[in-house]
Design an enzyme around this catalytic site. Structure first.
Site, mmCIF file in Angstrom:
data_model
loop_
_atom_site.group_PDB
_atom_site.id
_atom_site.type_symbol
_atom_site.label_atom_id
_atom_site.label_comp_id
_atom_site.label_asym_id
_atom_site.label_seq_id
_atom_site.Cartn_x
_atom_site.Cartn_y
_atom_site.Cartn_z
ATOM 1 N N TRP A 168 0.851 -1.212 -0.010
ATOM 2 C CA TRP A 168 -0.173 -0.216 0.079
ATOM 3 C C TRP A 168 0.873 1.302 -0.007
ATOM 4 O O TRP A 168 1.851 1.113 0.981
ATOM 5 C CB TRP A 168 -0.925 0.148 1.267
ATOM 6 N N GLU A 210 -2.835 -2.947 -2.490
ATOM 7 C CA GLU A 210 -4.066 -2.165 -1.927
ATOM 8 C C GLU A 210 -4.597 -0.959 -2.518
ATOM 9 O O GLU A 210 -3.755 -0.143 -2.204
ATOM 10 C CB GLU A 210 -3.735 -2.335 -0.433
ATOM 11 N N LYS A 229 -6.964 2.434 -2.710
ATOM 12 C CA LYS A 229 -7.494 3.151 -1.691
ATOM 13 C C LYS A 229 -8.316 4.842 -2.490
ATOM 14 O O LYS A 229 -7.973 5.220 -3.500
ATOM 15 C CB LYS A 229 -6.374 4.014 -0.791
ATOM 16 N N ASP A 262 -9.697 -3.271 1.311
ATOM 17 C CA ASP A 262 -10.005 -2.958 2.739
ATOM 18 C C ASP A 262 -11.248 -2.060 2.799
ATOM 19 O O ASP A 262 -11.642 -1.216 1.818
ATOM 20 C CB ASP A 262 -8.609 -1.762 2.862
ATOM 21 N N HIS A 266 -11.703 1.862 2.375
ATOM 22 C CA HIS A 266 -10.914 2.321 1.184
ATOM 23 C C HIS A 266 -11.964 2.633 -0.106
ATOM 24 O O HIS A 266 -11.340 2.647 -1.210
ATOM 25 C CB HIS A 266 -9.877 1.783 0.916
ATOM 26 N N HIS A 322 -8.543 -6.420 4.120
ATOM 27 C CA HIS A 322 -8.224 -5.897 5.496
ATOM 28 C C HIS A 322 -9.713 -5.375 6.037
ATOM 29 O O HIS A 322 -10.408 -4.436 5.592
ATOM 30 C CB HIS A 322 -7.491 -4.317 4.903
ATOM 31 N N ASP A 346 -12.146 6.660 6.182
ATOM 32 C CA ASP A 346 -11.336 5.728 6.526
ATOM 33 C C ASP A 346 -10.939 5.712 7.800
ATOM 34 O O ASP A 346 -9.550 5.721 8.080
ATOM 35 C CB ASP A 346 -10.228 5.577 5.420
ATOM 36 N N ASP A 388 -10.655 3.687 10.310
ATOM 37 C CA ASP A 388 -10.013 2.512 11.027
ATOM 38 C C ASP A 388 -10.622 2.357 12.579
ATOM 39 O O ASP A 388 -9.676 2.115 13.344
ATOM 40 C CB ASP A 388 -8.659 2.856 10.967
ATOM 41 N N ASP A 428 -7.387 -4.471 9.882
ATOM 42 C CA ASP A 428 -6.567 -3.143 9.813
ATOM 43 C C ASP A 428 -7.492 -2.112 10.644
ATOM 44 O O ASP A 428 -8.363 -1.453 9.941
ATOM 45 C CB ASP A 428 -6.621 -2.783 8.170
HETATM 46 C C1 LIG Z 1 -0.851 0.496 8.502
HETATM 47 C C2 LIG Z 1 -1.352 -0.003 7.035
HETATM 48 O O1 LIG Z 1 -0.429 -0.335 6.094
HETATM 49 C C3 LIG Z 1 -2.328 0.832 6.561
HETATM 50 O O2 LIG Z 1 -3.492 0.807 7.336
HETATM 51 C C4 LIG Z 1 -2.988 0.540 5.015
HETATM 52 O O3 LIG Z 1 -3.251 -0.881 4.837
HETATM 53 C C5 LIG Z 1 -4.230 1.382 4.758
HETATM 54 O O4 LIG Z 1 -5.329 0.712 4.904
HETATM 55 C C6 LIG Z 1 -4.012 2.669 4.551
HETATM 56 O O5 LIG Z 1 -5.005 3.393 4.682
HETATM 57 MN MN LIG Z 2 -5.333 -1.508 4.705
#
Ligand SMILES: C[C@H](O)[C@H](O)[C@@H](O)C(=O)CO
Ligand SMILES: [Mn+2]
Length: 422
Positions: A188, A229, A231, A262, A265, A289, A297, A299, A329
């Protein structure tokens, strides 16, 4: 609840599920074989151990909150992961970032790392984990400060990151070799423009060229598998992300790489549960993820919500779990970080169990007969079937705390260990 109560509740649940054609014993056997890759970066707010105190986070991702007790060293992080693992049923993997290297306190730059810097992680993993997955770290570094890495217009910067990525694939292969299970290495990169670009093509061409150079070295897939990955956007990169969904979907299919989906994303109403079946038709394997976006995003820790249930159902219904790698993630700094791992991972496992308890053949038959009334009736009744009694029994059999008992253990650990980190 005591053991007898848990067993009694399970016996009743087993009969209820048998009545709709589901064998709970077979389900529990299956659940035990599904590893989840737990993200190391929840434990220290994505700081890593490249320098004492961690690095300042960049790349358009952000942790918010300042709950006390975060891991400050590799040994603290390992101790926290061990605590979390003791509260999660099953055998799982660790998802490690390159910035978590064990450099013995001496800075080594990203393009100079080698397997030696990860040997202590491999040794630690040997009798604890199902395996390790890996991630080159393309952020929190001065050569990523202007927001571009593998697609940077300056060749010397691109070359630096290409060297880092090549080193990471070699490290990952060594992990795979020593642990006897392929490492999934996920790429990523944060590369993005804050404002509307004049040229959307050139950065994408540069990214594709850099990736081709990185993947030029053939690596045995029994040691390492590469994933890419995409985004939608990151903070400070709102207008254009080089590695968009279309870019990586095309790249993964044309190069037969794994695509990483993810959950955070995509546009807020876009769901990765809807994408899994299509991606699996054209990509050799898939990496997930599993995260929880709240408006962006963000998280957040994974909850047992509708989307998690749909993701789990798609995974189980695919009957292709050998080719799907499930990673987490999330990084929430506003709550106890061990509890974050436990809550998120247990929720994912609960969702997988819930999906395994679905009488899928009957549902498929109803759908084929266009009997959507039966399909909906079943879906809704299944939600209140005693799946939680099956979960409690699973935890009991795995000698893992049942119900909220895990929380008391985390509070104890917080008092005795985490609260002393000042
Ligand atoms: C820390 C990770 O590499 C990161 O979360 C990545 O996977 C991602 O999702 C970035 O938005
Ligand atoms: Mn991710």
């Amino acid at each position: 609840m005591n053991q007898t109560q848990i067993e009694k509740a399970y016996k009743l649940a087993k009969e209820r599920y048998a009545a709709v054609g589901v064998d709970t014993e077979a389900v529990l056997k299956k659940l035990q074989t599904i590893p989840v890759s737990i993200n190391c970066w929840q434990g220290d707010d994505v700081g890593g151990f490249e320098q004492v105190g961690g690095s300042e986070l960049s790349g358009g991702i952000q942790t918010t909150g300042n709950y006390p007790g975060k891991a400050r060293t590799i040994s603290e992080l390992r101790s926290d992961i061990e605590k979390a693992l003791s509260l999660i049923p099953g055998q799982h993997r660790l998802n490690l970032h390159a910035s978590y290297l064990d450099n013995g306190g001496t800075f080594v730059d990203r393009n100079e790392i080698d397997p030696g810097y990860f040997q202590s992680w491999i040794d630690w993993a040997k009798d604890r984990l199902h395996g390790i997955d890996f991630n080159p770290t393309f952020f929190s570094h001065d050569k990523a400060a202007d927001g571009f890495t593998l697609s940077h217009p300056d060749k010397s910067i691109r070359d630096f990151w290409i060297e880092h990525a090549i080193a990471c694939r070699r490290i990952a292969s060594e992990m795979g070799k020593q642990l006897g299970t392929p490492t999934v290495t996920n790429f990523w990169v944060p590369d993005a423009y804050k404002d509307i670009p004049a040229d959307r093509v050139a950065p994408r061409e540069r990214l594709a060229d850099s990736l081709d150079e990185i993947f030029a070295e053939e690596i045995d897939p029994s040691l390492n598998l590469d994933a890419v990955e995409s985004k939608l956007f990151g903070i400070g990169g709102e207008s254009y992300t080089v590695g968009s969904h279309e870019f990586y979907m095309g790249y993964a299919i044309s190069r037969q790489k794994l695509l990483c989906l993810d959950a955070g994303h995509y546009h807020p109403t876009e769901k990765i549960s809807e994408k899994i079946s299509s991606v699996m038709m054209f990509c050799p394997e898939l990496l997930l993820h599993v995260s929880r976006p709240v408006r962006w995003d963000s998280d957040h820790v994974v909850c047992f919500d509708d989307e998690l249930q749909q993701i789990a159902k798609e995974l189980i219904r695919s009957d292709n779990l050998d080719k799907i790698h499930i990673g987490l993630d999330f990084f929430d700094a506003s709550i106890n970080r061990v509890a974050a791992w436990v809550i998120g991972t247990r929720n994912l496992l609960k969702a997988l169990l819930f999906a395994l308890l679905e009488p899928i053949e009957q549902l498929r038959r109803a759908e084929l007969n266009m009997d959507y009334t039966q399909r909906l009736a079943y879906f809704e009744e299944l939600k209140s079937m005693p799946w939680n009694a099956v979960w409690d029994y699973y935890c009991l059999k795995q000698e893992i705390p049942v119900g909220l008992d895990w929380f008391d253990e985390v509070k104890q650990y917080e008092k005795e260990v985490m609260s002393k980190r000042v």
